[in-house]
Design an enzyme around this catalytic site. Structure first.
Site, mmCIF file in Angstrom:
data_model
loop_
_atom_site.group_PDB
_atom_site.id
_atom_site.type_symbol
_atom_site.label_atom_id
_atom_site.label_comp_id
_atom_site.label_asym_id
_atom_site.label_seq_id
_atom_site.Cartn_x
_atom_site.Cartn_y
_atom_site.Cartn_z
ATOM 1 N N HIS A 1 0.815 -1.210 0.000
ATOM 2 C CA HIS A 1 0.000 0.000 0.000
ATOM 3 C C HIS A 1 0.854 1.269 0.000
ATOM 4 O O HIS A 1 0.564 2.224 -0.712
ATOM 5 C CB HIS A 1 -0.920 -0.010 1.224
ATOM 6 C CG HIS A 1 -1.916 1.093 1.232
ATOM 7 N ND1 HIS A 1 -3.179 0.956 0.699
ATOM 8 C CD2 HIS A 1 -1.838 2.369 1.678
ATOM 9 C CE1 HIS A 1 -3.823 2.092 0.815
ATOM 10 N NE2 HIS A 1 -3.041 2.963 1.414
ATOM 11 N N HIS B 1 -10.750 1.544 -0.866
ATOM 12 C CA HIS B 1 -10.932 1.151 0.527
ATOM 13 C C HIS B 1 -11.675 -0.177 0.525
ATOM 14 O O HIS B 1 -12.727 -0.335 1.135
ATOM 15 C CB HIS B 1 -11.686 2.233 1.314
ATOM 16 C CG HIS B 1 -11.057 2.514 2.629
ATOM 17 N ND1 HIS B 1 -11.765 2.820 3.765
ATOM 18 C CD2 HIS B 1 -9.762 2.513 3.018
ATOM 19 C CE1 HIS B 1 -10.924 3.013 4.769
ATOM 20 N NE2 HIS B 1 -9.711 2.828 4.335
ATOM 21 N N GLU C 1 -4.420 3.884 12.699
ATOM 22 C CA GLU C 1 -5.040 4.513 11.531
ATOM 23 C C GLU C 1 -6.284 5.276 11.937
ATOM 24 O O GLU C 1 -7.268 5.339 11.197
ATOM 25 C CB GLU C 1 -5.322 3.459 10.461
ATOM 26 C CG GLU C 1 -4.035 2.824 9.970
ATOM 27 C CD GLU C 1 -4.140 2.059 8.673
ATOM 28 O OE1 GLU C 1 -5.259 1.803 8.212
ATOM 29 O OE2 GLU C 1 -3.085 1.728 8.114
ATOM 30 N N SER D 1 -4.376 -1.290 -5.595
ATOM 31 C CA SER D 1 -4.889 -2.232 -4.609
ATOM 32 C C SER D 1 -4.716 -3.641 -5.158
ATOM 33 O O SER D 1 -5.378 -4.022 -6.120
ATOM 34 C CB SER D 1 -6.369 -1.936 -4.334
ATOM 35 O OG SER D 1 -6.924 -2.971 -3.550
#
Lengths: 85, 742, 229
Positions: free
Chosen positions: B56, B102, B319, B540
């Site tokens: 990522h 996401h 996070e 991703s």
């Protein structure tokens, strides 16, 4: 049915999960002059009337409802109180 | 005490299992030790390496390929590598935008996963000094029959709405598609477009030594710390309280953070600013220091925490959402603090820039991490993974695809498909009008949002056709870029640049890497041909379950500029009596079409090819007509083909149309449902027709009279009638009925 | 006319309504921070739409206790016209300046779309530019827009002609189909007894500009300027 049970289900956020609503309520209470509040956490309260007299059966049924629908088990916990009505 | 004494790991702290849980392989771990001068990292340092060298943050499998994408052009102010890309839109103004995935969080907890995805992408945009002006979302779910799909659609849509509606940024567009390959790996790709003044753009670089590093926004909790890493020894005696938790979005705090940041940005106190997104405090401080060529030292005792007894490891890897890190001009802290306090947000000086070139984190009087910065950022591992290209598939001849028993039934069936039906159920849950500039609402080719207070508008869209990419990654990558370009053009916009969100399976499988490589090369070819560079993006990977990868999905977000908002086109038929014109070449390409997939039940052959020369020529011609004020009603032909596009224009206006098949030697169903690229349908006043056709012919652009608008039904050469009311019923009902079925 | 728009933390239609006011007034309204103690002297106070305090707890509940609200209530009671749009309407019911409460929409979802409204009367400062029974198109955008009040209150509102707008079909009939959120008696907007306070869930500022697709909302602002200039 002459006998029934009432379940009081409390759904709360798991410890550590951010509660934006609780945080905003905390701030608003503070600005209204309510001091000395450490933390506010908001949850849900659900009453369920059951056609069931056996407490353990009732509890098992409510637990299933919580895990399947009432609580989001990723972020929430539940607590069940039963009462004969 | 030397740092070596402080920093060595405790006995048995770093076992091979713990290294593996942190996602580092043997070579990478050796590289960690080497960069630390031969010593082993402690757990905190291992955590820092783990997140910074993750796919990522480091793009380790994709970097070599991403470098092939064109990223420059006269319109580009800032290309990839910053929080978002920036293009010039004239008059000292800029559009700032990015799309990001996401996916995994949204599968675990769809509401919060999608909500925090929207929150994160908006922070990427306003951290650069832009006020977010529009949000879009490219969503891909599993088969409608899969038992999780409904729950995921419901959660994701309400999460996107819950966040975007509250913060007050209109959600104006995007995509919703279904395919069984996404059953275990849904895709939630959020895009945000913001507006900034060119001379008020903020970057992430932290220049200068001795400058204060400031933390603002929400407090830090144990949110979203990677699950596997939590099994480690530090937490073994703790219960529920220290478990990692799902990130919860707080759009109200984000709204306050947005206003506070923009208020501070009106002055000149900020040297650099960076959103704390994935890998939170770690990646934001490492990236800022690295970009500015300085070192950074954090005192974690000063980090505002929401929970008790948080360790250095947890603070660095948390996070928690709605947080920002800034480097300020020394002496400006008090003024800045006042602004954040006014908005009820935390503000804390948590560190200082240094000249050491090292990332140092202290906690409770001890150094918990001391790592050379260049190792973490630029010298992260980079892999040129083996890949194999997919086999080329044959082009399907139109005659080989069976005709339907009834053309009109086929149309109704197509219009009610999960992939083609109306998305009204979705976008009516999104506030798509707040901010008062949405002049082109959802449902058209691209949404159109005015540049506030000006005559200009931005057109914005997201597109990709994953089944094309799966059939031919190169053509599919090309097509995705071309389709966004076409959708922007159909509104009258000059396409400026794209952002990409590359969703693929496991890159360690050569066939997946082949899809990635092919898609990138196809995208690059289209970007070059259309002068339409990539300015930001996100990758991703590992979107697969039990070895079943998703369809390769390079989602493209396109942004274009309409110079005069009065000269734009809608995707509806204009007036009763209008003539419909078709611009572009008809080949009746049915391979990989929706008709072939859903009505014939086959997914065969090559996807429709994109002729980029024709694409550019046809598009420029159509845009020229809109800019000249000759045409105000245009729709591109895409999924489903010609008759589907006509139907969409008809329903939008509640005006029917009778179209003709023309003179080409192709079967009717190939003309009507073939998915040939580079085509537009224009609805024009009858007295404009001769002029437009003459002009097209003079430029050798294929154009033909497609039919006449009027009535309340659709017809082919006077036959095969489909009433608009029936079509609308079929088109509008699938999604709400599906979502209401328990 | 001088207008003040109150800005709460989480307001997000404050700019939108200021744009509409500016279009009819020719000057900008004053944007007043909720933390202030006093609203500057104004001919009109606007409580804008948005998600004050995130709409956490109950929509408008926490904003109703903001420092500025004491003065807003005082001025409202002394006759200064107050316009509450969407979240502003919710604040007006939370403060008790208007009766009733907003429940979650009947379909439990956020709803953003154009709806049709019937103008119930045109003899107020807010509506004189409309015709009585005119059908206008204005967007709604809310999660909690389902107006609820007890039967006595509803009867009093009807008897005293205090309903400002009702959700209706194209012919002006307040049908169940035309009611987007389950509001009692299709109520979309309400007046206080003197018609100096208007609360409405739809957003007139969102269709007050041709490029946005319509100008039915503009007449509301024009009515105010005409009366209050």
């Amino acid at each position: 049915m002459d006998k029934n049970m009432k379940a009081h289900v409390k759904i709360t956020l798991k410890k550590g999960v951010l509660d934006p609503q609780g945080k905003a309520i905390h701030q608003a209470l503070g600005s209204l002059g309510f001091d000395g509040i450490d933390q506010v956490r908001q949850g849900k309260y659900i009453e369920i009337d059951l056609a069931e007299t056996d407490e353990s059966k009732a509890r098992a049924a409510i637990e299933k409802m919580c895990e399947k629908l009432l609580a989001n088990m990723v972020i929430e916990n539940y607590a069940i109180e039963l009462e004969q009505t | 005490m030397s740092s070596q004494d402080t920093l060595g790991p405790r006995a048995d702290e770093i076992t091979p299992e713990i290294v593996a849980e942190h996602g580092l392989n043997r070579e990478e771990y050796d590289r960690v030790c080497e960069s630390l001068g031969g010593r082993a990292p402690n757990l905190t340092e291992l955590g820092v390496f783990s997140v910074m060298w993750s796919e990522h943050c480091s793009y380790k499998s994709s970097r070599v390929w991403l470098a092939k994408l064109p990223t420059t052009g006269p319109q580009v102010i800032c290309g990839p590598g910053e929080n978002a890309g920036i293009v010039d839109i004239g008059d000292g103004q800029a559009a700032v935008f990015k799309m990001e995935s996401h996916n995994h969080p949204s599968f675990i907890e769809p509401y919060q996963g999608a909500a925090t995805g929207v929150g994160g992408i908006m922070r990427d945009v306003f951290t650069m000094g832009a006020r977010p002006a529009a949000n879009l979302n490219a969503l891909r779910f599993g088969s409608p029959d899969h038992d999780k799909t409904r729950h995921l659609v419901s959660g994701v849509v309400s999460g996107i709405g819950g966040y975007g509606n509250c913060i007050g940024v209109p959600t104006v567009g995007g995509e919703v598609n279904f395919d069984k390959s996404y059953d275990g790996n849904i895709l939630v790709n959020a895009m945000c477009v913001g507006l900034a003044e060119v001379d008020k753009i903020f970057y992430a670089a932290a220049s200068g030594v001795g400058n204060p590093v400031v933390y603002v926004g929400s407090k830090t909790g144990r949110d979203g710390i990677h699950g596997a890493t939590m099994a480690s020894a530090e937490f073994d005696d703790d219960s529920d309280e220290k478990r990692p938790t799902v990130q919860v979005g707080d759009p109200f705090t984000e709204k306050l953070l947005l206003e506070a940041c923009l208020e501070l940005m009106a002055g000149d106190a900020i040297i650099g600013i960076q959103d704390m997104g994935a890998a939170g405090l770690t990646s934001s401080s490492v990236e800022m220091a690295d970009k500015g060529g300085v070192g950074i030292e954090l005192d974690l005792d000063l980090v505002p925490c929401r929970e008790e007894a948080m360790t250095a490891y947890e603070m660095l890897l948390s996070e928690s959402q709605e947080r920002m890190l800034m480097v300020l001009t020394p002496g400006r802290e008090d003024g800045a603090k006042k602004i954040f306090e006014k908005w009820g947000l935390d503000f804390a000086v948590v560190g200082i820039t240094t000249d050491t070139g090292r990332f140092v984190a202290k906690h409770q009087g001890k150094i918990k991490a001391d790592i050379p910065l260049d190792t973490l950022a630029n010298n992260a591992p980079k892999y040129n993974r083996p890949w194999i290209a997919g086999e080329k598939r044959p082009v399907i001849v139109p005659d080989e695809v069976p005709a339907p028993n009834s053309l009109s039934d086929a149309l109704i069936k197509l219009m009610s498909l999960p992939d083609l039906c109306s998305r009204r159920w979705v976008w009516e849950q999104y506030d798509h009008m707040v901010m008062g500039d949405t002049v082109g609402r959802p449902g058209g080719d691209a949404a159109v949002v005015r540049v506030h207070g000006t005559d200009k508008s931005l057109a914005v869209t997201t597109d990709v056709t994953p089944r094309y990419v799966a059939a031919d990654a190169h053509e599919g990558g090309k097509q995705a870029v071309a389709e966004t370009w076409r959708n922007l053009t159909a509104t009258g916009a000059q396409p400026l640049a794209i952002t990409d969100c590359m969703n693929f399976g496991n890159p360690q499988r050569p066939e997946i890497m082949g899809q990635f490589a092919g898609a990138i090369e196809g995208m690059a070819e289209a970007c070059n041909a259309l002068s339409y560079p990539v300015v930001s993006g996100n990758v991703s990977l590992y979107n697969e379950t039990n070895g079943q990868a998703i369809l390769p999905t390079p989602a493209i977000g396109g942004v274009g500029l309409i110079k005069n908002t009065e000269r734009r086109a809608s995707a509806a038929i204009g007036h009763d009596g209008d003539i419909l014109l078709l611009v572009g070449t008809e080949r009746g390409h049915l391979g990989q079409s929706l008709y072939q997939r859903d009505l014939v039940g086959k997914s065969e052959g090559a996807p429709p090819p994109v002729d980029l020369t024709a694409e550019l020529r046809n598009g420029n011609f159509v845009r020229g007509l809109i800019e000249a004020g000759d045409v105000a009603h245009v729709h591109d032909c895409s999924d489903g083909g010609l008759w589907v596009a006509v139907s969409e224009m008809a329903m939008a206006a509640d005006i029917g149309a009778d179209i003709t098949l023309g003179s080409q030697q192709l079967p009717a169903h190939a003309i009507l449902f073939g998915e040939d690229q580079g085509r537009y349908i224009l609805s024009v006043d009858a007295d404009q027709v001769a002029k437009i056709i003459a002009s097209a012919e003079s430029l050798a652009i294929p154009v033909r009279k497609l039919g006449v608008a009027g009535g309340k039904s659709l017809r082919i050469d006077g036959e095969h009638e489909v009433k608009l009311a029936d079509l609308r019923q079929a088109h509008e009902s699938w999604l709400p009925e599906y979502m209401n079925t328990v | 006319m001088k207008a003040a728009v109150i800005v709460f933390p989480g307001s997000n239609c404050d700019r939108d309504v200021a744009v509409s006011l500016n279009a009819v007034m020719g000057s900008s309204p004053e944007m007043v921070w909720h933390g202030n103690a006093e609203v500057p002297k104004s001919d009109l106070i606007v409580l804008p739409g948005g998600f004050s305090y995130g709409d956490y707890l109950r929509s408008g509940a926490m904003a109703a206790h903001s420092p500025i609200m004491k003065d807003v209530i005082k001025k409202a009671n002394s006759g200064v016209p107050v316009l509450g749009i969407c979240n502003g309407f919710q604040m007006l019911t939370e403060t008790g300046l208007l009766p009733g409460v907003m429940l979650r929409n009947a379909n439990l979802k956020f709803i953003c779309k154009d709806v049709q409204l019937r103008v119930e009367r045109n003899d107020t400062v807010f509506t004189r530019r409309y015709k009585k029974d005119q059908v206008i198109t204005i967007p709604v955008a809310n999660h909690d827009g389902n107006y609820f009040a007890d039967e006595n209150t509803l009867a009093r509102l009807e008897d005293n002609n205090l309903i400002a707008f009702r959700y209706c079909d194209a012919d002006g009939h307040p049908t169940g189909e035309a009611n987007p959120n389950g509001s009692a008696r299709n109520i979309a907007g309400l007046y206080n007894e003197n018609c100096t306070i208007l609360g409405l869930m739809p957003h007139p500022e969102r269709l007050a500009d041709k490029q946005l697709g319509g100008i039915d909302g503009l007449a509301l602002f024009e009515s105010l300027v005409e009366t209050l200039h």
